[in-house]
Every structure is written in structure tokens, then in C-alpha cells.
Design an enzyme around this catalytic site. Structure first.
Site, mmCIF file in Angstrom:
data_model
loop_
_atom_site.group_PDB
_atom_site.id
_atom_site.type_symbol
_atom_site.label_atom_id
_atom_site.label_comp_id
_atom_site.label_asym_id
_atom_site.label_seq_id
_atom_site.Cartn_x
_atom_site.Cartn_y
_atom_site.Cartn_z
ATOM 1 N N LYS A 189 0.821 -1.324 0.086
ATOM 2 C CA LYS A 189 -0.071 -0.077 0.057
ATOM 3 C C LYS A 189 0.793 1.188 0.021
ATOM 4 C CE LYS A 189 -3.887 1.999 2.364
ATOM 5 N NZ LYS A 189 -4.715 1.700 3.667
ATOM 6 N N SER B 86 -10.104 -0.792 6.794
ATOM 7 C CA SER B 86 -9.311 -0.467 5.563
ATOM 8 C C SER B 86 -8.472 -1.798 4.897
ATOM 9 C CB SER B 86 -8.467 0.790 5.777
ATOM 10 O OG SER B 86 -9.312 1.979 5.684
ATOM 11 N N SER C 180 -9.644 1.504 2.753
ATOM 12 C CA SER C 180 -8.920 2.239 1.613
ATOM 13 C C SER C 180 -7.921 1.494 1.079
ATOM 14 C CB SER C 180 -8.185 3.633 2.622
ATOM 15 O OG SER C 180 -7.478 2.972 3.549
#
Lengths: 477, 94
Positions: A79, A178, A154
Site C-alpha cells: 500500500k 481498511s 482504503s
């Protein structure tokens, strides 16, 4: 041999690499080809690193010497809020557009030691704020199962990358769901470890008392492998847990369901799938009881007070002085204001404003202090069902999200609607307990199979229980 | 009720330059979010147990094992938007 990415797990890939069925270079190439083919439609990645094959060659050297670790040569997506020294990292924000990480995150240090191969950095909601990966400064990510839908967020890029066979595993971060919610939307496995199990050193901070890095994988066994490798004490994170021996459960397990909490706002397809999942586990020998968590319904409100308070504080460091974007203006103050006005997107600004509101004198007691008090009551609710004198359970089960992946654009106009997608995932962050999201089948809509998911929460440091239930649910050995 | 003055105040606290449209939109949105999160004010209950009571402890360490001076300077300064030698250049403060 030809590499069938759809069939691979970390363990299988490791076995093939050890037996020299294929090399780490060939495996990395297979993933790069898959990304090349699919990422134009999905946009899981913000950047594919230019040294992927070099990393793979190093892994091959290690394999040739017979010194391979379980993760040596395993292609992983990271990420865009986890630091890899020398590589760009932006938290999907314009304010960090050309920023290069100056050190390795603790989890990256561990993965490097193990010889994992980093494929690239994945798209996300800016500063991990959002549940759909639509709040990225670098374009939206599409759900690999239906391009018209969001992948969740997210960590939507990480989940989409794993789901489309664009990485064998990925790291995300989970502040209120997330990791788990995008895993659920994309039909893969996501783990939020116990708070403190993975070091936060090198994770761009959002809500520091809630943030936890977590793995996104195709199987529960893979999540377990990454969990064991990355659960290492780090003196650089003062909330990192001291080393401890993992417990093991052999007894028959009882799972609690907070039925009161599932009554409002759950999509009928999600509820039907949830009830079927309970039946499936019942026939696998698990006992179920209804549990009461009287304060859990306030978790989302508590979360949307504490998280913006912490986020607005953490984001104060982005001022255009030492790194990142700097917008020119005549005075220093004007420079701060202009830099932040230009560099941050709408959702980030919203949360900074909200954080400032709940922390202002006059509102501090009514919001921030009250939320902290209630946070301890939610924690007590969980403690009672896990360790109390009454009905005790080993784990708690809920759907991962109240709805399946929603259409792109559907919730952008109404932030509150977007926040409601976190309803079942935030309690684990508030309490700091581990939670595992696993895929539980699909629903068919417009001829497409849309994934659904369920979530198990366990007591602090009892990921072992979650892995046991998750593997048994998915029929993994 | 969130007034336009409140929005100005919050933006200034957050060091945020906002356009007129942004301010209007944020006013409505924050109003609606506050409407939702205000539910906690009706919940009766005070903190009964400190959060994660077993986990709370001071974490301190001796300030030793410091890095050799200057070994990270180049890497860190390379990220600065404007610099002069080994200094980050900023607007006049005083």
C-alpha cells in the site's frame, strides 16, 4: 512448468521455488504480465517498481544457496502509505507527490530480510481516508469482479491486486476496516492484527491509536504466514507488543453473534449469506450463541470522533517546509495555508475540519472526552463476552460490511453514507482486538458474481482462534 | 448549527486554504456528520475501566545508541522543497 497464478498460494509458490519448478524471476515475470494485462481496467497500482526482476534475481541466488525463507521470491504489493527506503510513497496524496521514503518501515525491513519481492505500490484513499479508493489523487481503482463497482477501501488497490492475480499477497493498513472491507468487496482474505502486533514504524499515520498494518491474501494460511513473519517487537514503535508465545486452542469453539447489532442497515443478500455461513460453520462443529454488546452500536460515532481528532493532529506535519509539496506565497503562514489547501483532497480536508471541531475548547468534553469514555465501555463489552462470568465465546462473527461492493460514484456525494460501510469493522479498531475477514460466497447481479464476506473478531493476541475458524470455514487444511 | 464563521475558524486552525464552494459544502457535510456523531451525548455512562488496562504502561528508553551525526542528512535534505547547502530554506519568520 507453466505458472498458473490462480492456483498459487504462498506455500505452494514456496514449494515450487524450492523444487526449482520455476524461478523467482519467472514468477515475478508472470505477475508483471498479469498486471500488464489487467491493470489498465482495474488500476490497482500507482507504480510498478523498476527493480522487480533485480529483486527476484537476488531471491533466486538465495534459493540456489538453499537459504530460502517461506517468503523468499514471493511477489507482494505494498500500500502506498508504507515506506520503502528510496522509493516514492505518496499516501495517494498530491502533498507527497514526489516524496521518497528515507527509511524502511519495520514490516518492510522484515520482508526484505525474508527475501520477498516488492512489485509496486497500490492505490488507496488519500491518507487511508475512505472506504472506496475513490478518494485518491491518482485515479480510482475498479473492482476486478465488476469494473463498475468500487473495490472498497482504503486499501482498495492492495485488495484488487490480490483478487486480479496481480500480486500473490499484499499489505494494507486498517484504521477502521481498511484491510477487511476491501478484502471482502474483492473476495479475498484480510487480517487486522491485534493493536501492537505489527509495528507502525514507517506507516504514514492516520489515527495512531487505531492504525494497524495487515495482510491481504488469497487464503487464511497465507495471512497466517505473513502474520507470523511480521509479528515482531519493534523498539521504534512504543505501542509495539513485547514478544510473546502464541496460545493454541484445541477445544471446541463457541462463536458469538451480536444479533441486535445486525438488525439495521444490512443488505438482505448480505444477511442471507451470513445466515448460510453460520449454518455451514454449525455443521463443521462450531457452537453458536447470541451475545449482547450493549455499547457496540455507538462504535461508528465514537470512531468518527477519535479518528478525525487523531488524523488532524497527525496531518499537521504536512506544512511544505521539510518535504513534499510547497506552494509559494509571500509569508510563511500563507505558504502553510496554500500548500495544505492545494495538497490535500476533499475527504482529508473534511476530516481535518472535523478533528479540529471535536478538539476545540467548548466541544472537547462533549465529543472527544465522551468518545474516549465510551470507547472503554465498548472494550468492556467485548471483554465481558470473551472473559466474563456469564456466557463466554471464543470469537464473535458479523458480516464484514453491511452491503456488497457499491457502484463507483454512488456514495461520493454523501460522506455519511460512505462512513456507514465501516459499521462492523470499526469496533475491532476501537478495542484493539484482532479481526479476520474471509470471503463467504457471492451474489449474482447483472450477470456478475459480486463477493460477500464475513468477519471473525477474537480476544487480544488470539489470532490463532481466527485462523482456525477461517481455515475451517474455507476448507483449508 | 455550524455557522460560516465556525467554518472559517476551523479552516484557520487547520491551516487550510478553502475556496468558497469548499466552505459551503463543508458546512453542510460537517453539519450532517455532527448530527450523526452527536448520538454519543445521549449515552449514559462514564469510563469504567481504563482502556486495555493490562496494556497501559510507560515506554521509556535511555537516549543512547544515537546515529552518527550527518549520516542521514543528504537523504533527508534531498526531500526538502527548497534548500541552501545543508539548510532548508523558508520564508522569513520574524
Amino acid at each position: 512448468m507453466t505458472i498458473d497464478l490462480a492456483q498459487l498460494s504462498i506455500r505452494k509458490a514456496h514449494d515450487h521455488l524450492s523444487k526449482k519448478d520455476f524461478s523467482a524471476r519467472e514468477l515475478a515475470q508472470a505477475y508483471l504480465r498479469s498486471i500488464e494485462k489487467k491493470d489498465a481496467d482495474v488500476h490497482a497500482y500507482i507504480e510498478i517498481y523498476d527493480d522487480v526482476l533485480l529483486q527476484a534475481d537476488k531471491a533466486d541466488e538465495r534459493i540456489a544457496l538453499g537459504e530460502a525463507d517461506m517468503l523468499t521470491g514471493i511477489p507482494i504489493a505494498i500500500k502506498d502509505n508504507i515506506l520503502i527506503a528510496g522509493k516514492k510513497v505518496s499516501a495517494a496524496s498530491k502533498i507527497l507527490e514526489n516524496y521518497h521514503a528515507t527509511y524502511d518501515a519495520h514490516v518492510i525491513e522484515l520482508l526484505k530480510k525474508a527475501g520477498a519481492v516488492f512489485l509496486g505500490r497500490t492505490n488507496m484513499d488519500e491518507f487511508a481516508m475512505g472506504g472506496s479508493t475513490e478518494h485518491s489523487a491518482y485515479g480510482i481503482t475498479h473492482n476486478p469482479h465488476d469494473f463498475s463497482r468500487v473495490p472498497g477501501g482504503s486499501s482498495g488497490g492492495s485488495a484488487a491486486a490480490v483478487a486480479m492475480d496481480g500480486a500473490l499477497a499484499a499489505l494494507g493498513s486498517d484504521t477502521g476496516g481498511s484491510v477487511r472491507q476491501p478484502a471482502s468487496f474483492c473476495g479475498v482474505v484480510g487480517l487486522k492484527p491485534t493493536y501492537g502486533n505489527f509495528s507502525r514504524s514507517g506507516l504514514i499515520a492516520m489515527g495512531s491509536s487505531l492504525d494497524q498494518i495487515g495482510p491481504i491474501t488469497k487464503t487464511v494460511a497465507d495471512a497466517e504466514i505473513l502474520f507470523r513473519q511480521l509479528r515482531v517487537h519493534d523498539p521504534k514503535d512504543s505501542t509495539s507488543l513485547a514478544a510473546y508465545e502464541e496460545k493454541k486452542s484445541t477445544e471446541k469453539l463457541t462463536i458469538g453473534i451480536p444479533y441486535d447489532f445486525l438488525e439495521k442497515g444490512v443488505d438482505p443478500a448480505v444477511r442471507k449469506n451470513f445466515d448460510e455461513s453460520v449454518k455451514k460453520l454449525e455443521s463443521a462443529g462450531y457452537a453458536f450463541v447470541s451475545v449482547s454488546l450493549p455499547h457496540v452500536e455507538h462504535s461508528l460515532a465514537i470512531y468518527y470522533i477519535l479518528m478525525p481528532a487523531e488524523a488532524s493532529t497527525n496531518l499537521a506535519r504536512f506544512d511544505g517546509v521539510r518535504y513534499g509539496l510547497r506552494a509559494d506565497a509571500p509569508t510563511l503562514l500563507a505558504q502553510y495555508v496554500k500548500t495544505r489547501g492545494r495538497g490535500f483532497g476533499a475527504e482529508v480536508k473534511r476530516r481535518i475540519m472535523l478533528g479540529n471541531y471535536v478538539l476545540s475548547s467548548g466541544y472537547y468534553d462533549a465529543y472527544y472526552n465522551k468518545a474516549n469514555a465510551l470507547r472503554s465501555l465498548v472494550a468492556k463489552d467485548f471483554d465481558t463476552v470473551f472473559n466474563g462470568n456469564g456466557v463466554r465465546v471464543h470469537a464473535i462473527m458479523t458480516p464484514t460490511a453491511p452491503t456488497p461492493a457499491f457502484p463507483i460514484g454512488a456514495r461520493m456525494a454523501d460522506p455519511l453514507q460512505m462512513y456507514l460501510a465501516d459499521i462492523f469493522t470499526v469496533p475491532a479498531n476501537i478495542v484493539g482486538i484482532p479481526a479476520l475477514a474471509v470471503p463467504s460466497g457471492t451474489m449474482v447481479e447483472s450477470g456478475k458474481n459480486i463477493p460477500l464476506g464475513i468477519q471473525f473478531m477474537g480476544p487480544h493476541r488470539r489470532e490463532d482462534i481466527l485462523f482456525r475458524i477461517g481455515k475451517s470455514f474455507l476448507g483449508e487444511s | 448549527m455550524i455557522s460560516p464563521e465556525d467554518i472559517e475558524k476551523l479552516a484557520s486552525l487547520g491551516r487550510l486554504d478553502l475556496s468558497r464552494e469548499e466552505k459551503e459544502r463543508l458546512g453542510t457535510e460537517i453539519e450532517s456528520i455532527l448530527g450523526y456523531i452527536s448520538e454519543i451525548q445521549h449515552v449514559v455512562g462514564e469510563a469504567e475501566v481504563p482502556l486495555g488496562k493490562q496494556e497501559l504502561r510507560n515506554v521509556v528508553r535511555e537516549d543512547n545508541d544515537v546515529d552518527e551525526s550527518g549520516i542521514y542528512s543528504k537523504m533527508l535534505l534531498d526531500e526538502a522543497p527548497d534548500r541552501e547547502g545543508n539548510y532548508v530554506r523558508v520564508k522569513k519568520i520574524l
